[in-house]
Design an enzyme around this catalytic site. Structure first.
Site, PDB file in Angstrom:
ATOM      1  N   GLN A  33     -32.644  83.386   0.196  1.00 10.48           N
ATOM      2  CA  GLN A  33     -31.815  83.843  -0.920  1.00 10.48           C
ATOM      3  C   GLN A  33     -32.597  83.801  -2.236  1.00 10.48           C
ATOM      4  OE1 GLN A  33     -28.680  81.087  -0.087  1.00 10.48           O
ATOM      5  NE2 GLN A  33     -30.096  79.373  -0.011  1.00 10.48           N
ATOM      6  N   HIS A  64     -17.988  67.807  -5.955  1.00 15.78           N
ATOM      7  CA  HIS A  64     -18.650  66.880  -5.033  1.00 15.78           C
ATOM      8  C   HIS A  64     -17.778  65.681  -4.673  1.00 15.78           C
ATOM      9  CE1 HIS A  64     -22.362  69.105  -6.468  1.00 15.78           C
ATOM     10  NE2 HIS A  64     -22.165  69.422  -5.206  1.00 15.78           N
ATOM     11  N   ASP A  88     -28.038  70.683  -2.810  1.00 12.75           N
ATOM     12  CA  ASP A  88     -28.210  70.062  -4.135  1.00 12.75           C
ATOM     13  C   ASP A  88     -28.061  68.541  -4.072  1.00 12.75           C
ATOM     14  OD1 ASP A  88     -25.417  69.723  -3.922  1.00 12.75           O
ATOM     15  OD2 ASP A  88     -25.023  71.534  -5.065  1.00 12.75           O
ATOM     16  N   GLU A 108     -29.344  71.404   5.758  1.00 12.73           N
ATOM     17  CA  GLU A 108     -29.395  72.522   4.798  1.00 12.73           C
ATOM     18  C   GLU A 108     -30.404  73.547   5.316  1.00 12.73           C
ATOM     19  OE1 GLU A 108     -28.291  73.680   1.470  1.00 12.73           O
ATOM     20  OE2 GLU A 108     -29.685  75.235   2.129  1.00 12.73           O
ATOM     21  N   GLY A 140     -27.117  74.941  10.032  1.00 12.55           N
ATOM     22  CA  GLY A 140     -25.986  74.078  10.360  1.00 12.55           C
ATOM     23  C   GLY A 140     -25.260  74.514  11.630  1.00 12.55           C
ATOM     24  N   ASP A 157     -20.192  72.198   3.143  1.00 14.84           N
ATOM     25  CA  ASP A 157     -20.448  72.463   1.719  1.00 14.84           C
ATOM     26  C   ASP A 157     -21.330  73.706   1.655  1.00 14.84           C
ATOM     27  OD1 ASP A 157     -21.068  72.412  -0.942  1.00 14.84           O
ATOM     28  OD2 ASP A 157     -22.089  70.483  -0.919  1.00 14.84           O
ATOM     29  N   SER A 158     -20.697  74.842   1.900  1.00 17.95           N
ATOM     30  CA  SER A 158     -21.480  76.064   2.142  1.00 17.95           C
ATOM     31  C   SER A 158     -21.329  77.072   1.021  1.00 17.95           C
ATOM     32  CB  SER A 158     -21.017  76.714   3.438  1.00 17.95           C
ATOM     33  OG  SER A 158     -19.824  77.409   3.205  1.00 17.95           O
ATOM     34  N   THR A 159     -22.262  78.011   0.997  1.00 15.26           N
ATOM     35  CA  THR A 159     -22.140  79.159   0.108  1.00 15.26           C
ATOM     36  C   THR A 159     -20.952  80.010   0.555  1.00 15.26           C
ATOM     37  OG1 THR A 159     -24.000  79.895   1.459  1.00 15.26           O
ATOM     38  CG2 THR A 159     -24.466  79.489  -0.811  1.00 15.26           C
ATOM     39  N   PRO A 164     -26.451  83.751   5.253  1.00 18.01           N
ATOM     40  CA  PRO A 164     -26.558  82.710   6.282  1.00 18.01           C
ATOM     41  C   PRO A 164     -25.283  81.893   6.471  1.00 18.01           C
ATOM     42  CG  PRO A 164     -27.799  82.076   4.311  1.00 18.01           C
ATOM     43  CD  PRO A 164     -27.359  83.491   4.122  1.00 18.01           C
TER      44      PRO A 164
HETATM   45  N1  AAT Z   1     -22.757  71.601  -3.630  1.00 20.31           N
HETATM   46  C1  AAT Z   1     -22.305  72.852  -4.086  1.00 20.31           C
HETATM   47  C2  AAT Z   1     -23.280  73.894  -3.758  1.00 20.31           C
HETATM   48  C3  AAT Z   1     -23.131  74.749  -2.713  1.00 20.31           C
HETATM   49  S1  AAT Z   1     -24.567  75.186  -2.001  1.00 20.31           S
HETATM   50  C4  AAT Z   1     -24.271  75.688  -0.392  1.00 20.31           C
HETATM   51  C5  AAT Z   1     -25.542  75.574   0.435  1.00 20.31           C
HETATM   52  O1  AAT Z   1     -25.250  76.022   1.766  1.00 20.31           O
HETATM   53  C6  AAT Z   1     -26.743  76.405  -0.033  1.00 20.31           C
HETATM   54  O2  AAT Z   1     -27.780  75.551  -0.437  1.00 20.31           O
HETATM   55  C7  AAT Z   1     -27.140  77.237   1.198  1.00 20.31           C
HETATM   56  O3  AAT Z   1     -28.533  77.357   1.357  1.00 20.31           O
HETATM   57  C8  AAT Z   1     -26.501  76.429   2.321  1.00 20.31           C
HETATM   58  N2  AAT Z   1     -26.247  77.164   3.568  1.00 20.31           N
HETATM   59  C9  AAT Z   1     -25.799  78.436   3.717  1.00 20.31           C
HETATM   60  N3  AAT Z   1     -25.720  78.763   5.013  1.00 20.31           N
HETATM   61  C10 AAT Z   1     -26.116  77.657   5.730  1.00 20.31           C
HETATM   62  C11 AAT Z   1     -26.249  77.374   7.118  1.00 20.31           C
HETATM   63  N4  AAT Z   1     -25.959  78.291   8.055  1.00 20.31           N
HETATM   64  N5  AAT Z   1     -26.680  76.140   7.486  1.00 20.31           N
HETATM   65  C12 AAT Z   1     -26.974  75.192   6.552  1.00 20.31           C
HETATM   66  N6  AAT Z   1     -26.861  75.419   5.217  1.00 20.31           N
HETATM   67  C13 AAT Z   1     -26.439  76.632   4.805  1.00 20.31           C
HETATM   68  C14 AAT Z   1     -21.794  75.333  -2.354  1.00 20.31           C
HETATM   69  C15 AAT Z   1     -21.366  76.298  -3.404  1.00 20.31           C
HETATM   70  C16 AAT Z   1     -19.998  76.893  -3.240  1.00 20.31           C
HETATM   71  C17 AAT Z   1     -19.935  78.167  -4.074  1.00 20.31           C
HETATM   72  C18 AAT Z   1     -18.575  78.611  -4.390  1.00 20.31           C
HETATM   73  N7  AAT Z   1     -18.554  79.876  -5.077  1.00 20.31           N
END
Ligand code: AAT
EC number: 2.5.1.16
Length: 277
Positions: A33, A64, A88, A108, A140, A157-159, A164
């Site tokens: 990304q 968090h 993070d 992650e 994950g 705690d995902s995007t 991904p």
């Molecule tokens: N702590 C708040 C920040 C996040 S980050 C979400 C993380 O999920 C990212 O670093 C991304 O790289 C990771 N991620 C994405 N897909 C996968 C996967 N398949 N396996 C492991 N990690 C993954 C959350 C933000 C929420 C946003 C709301 N708009």
């Protein structure tokens, strides 16, 4: 003079939020990304992935604490905790403070999120060196398939469900989460905004209800996320977050979560409750 540089998240095709940038600290294209770390006037340092806000120094504590502590204080013995995503380190920081936690594992997919957070967001990436913590740079989805009957609490705690993270919102993934949990385990996933993502929330709940006996939505106010009102979905094999004894809730020096918020977060405004009708 203030800079005239702004960073914008296009939250929908027709809505955007912009932050005036004091300084761009770091920018790169990772294997997964686009990653940007910027210092903003209003919210301090912020992490963006693919031009979406992941976290900010000013409001990160809400997300968090709320993604972690509701489940940790619902499970009577949350010894082994897994975070999927969350590179993070904010959720991990909250988890290791809980007195009953023995191990906290982070999986992650993008190691660059972890490395740049350590460098530019040390207040959030504060617990990676804690002896309870194991960090795995991996998908994950794969980790969940390969581990059974192992964790007391799993936090997703995902995007947002693009790239991904798409598979982290799928029914098959939730089945594997169920199997990766021990007999009285609890899962929490961030589940987007009840103003904007009703269909997604409904879909998550329909999927989870076929797998877990207890599924509940709870809310928190997160100003930098779309609409500012955010939801989390908790799925549990046994323990009900609304039947916790308040006396058992650990005081871990929080800024948003407390004994009253633990229960109040599950009280839904009518429009949010209607998602499930
Ligand atoms: N702590 C708040 C920040 C996040 S980050 C979400 C993380 O999920 C990212 O670093 C991304 O790289 C990771 N991620 C994405 N897909 C996968 C996967 N398949 N396996 C492991 N990690 C993954 C959350 C933000 C929420 C946003 C709301 N708009």
């Amino acid at each position: 003079m203030k800079s005239d540089l702004w960073i914008t998240e296009k939250q929908t095709e027709d809505l955007a939020i912009s932050f005036r940038v004091k300084k761009t600290l770091h920018e790169e294209q990772t294997d997964f990304q686009h990653l940007a770390l910027v210092d903003t006037y209003e919210f301090g340092r912020m992490l963006f992935l693919d031009n979406c806000v992941m976290t900010s120094i000013k409001d990160e504590f809400v997300y968090h604490e709320m993604i972690s502590l509701v489940a940790l204080n619902t499970h009577p013995n949350p010894e082994h905790v897994l975070v999927i995503g969350g590179g993070d380190g904010g959720a991990i920081r909250e988890i290791v403070k809980h007195p009953k936690v023995k191990t906290a594992t982070l999986v992650e997919i993008d190691g660059r999120v972890i490395e740049t957070s350590k460098e530019y967001l040390p207040e959030i990436a504060a617990a990676f060196d804690n002896p309870k913590v194991t960090v795995l740079v991996d998908d994950g989805i794969k980790h969940i398939q390969e581990n059974k009957n192992k964790y007391d609490v799993i936090l997703v705690d995902s995007t947002d469900p693009v790239g991904p993270a798409v598979g982290l919102f799928a029914s098959d993934f939730y089945k594997n989460v169920y199997d990766a949990l021990r007999e009285d385990g609890i899962m929490v996933a961030q589940s987007e905004s009840p103003f904007m993502h009703q269909d997604l929330i409904k879909g998550i709940h329909n999927d989870l209800k076929h797998i877990f006996p207890l599924v509940k939505l709870y809310l928190a106010a997160i100003p930098t996320y779309p609409t500012g009102l955010w939801s989390f979905t908790l799925a549990s094999k046994k323990h009900d977050p609304q039947k916790v004894n308040p006396e058992d809730i650990a005081d871990t020096n929080t800024r948003y979560y407390n004994k009253n918020i633990h229960f109040a977060a599950f009280v839904l405004p009518n429009f949010a409750a209607e998602i499930f009708k």
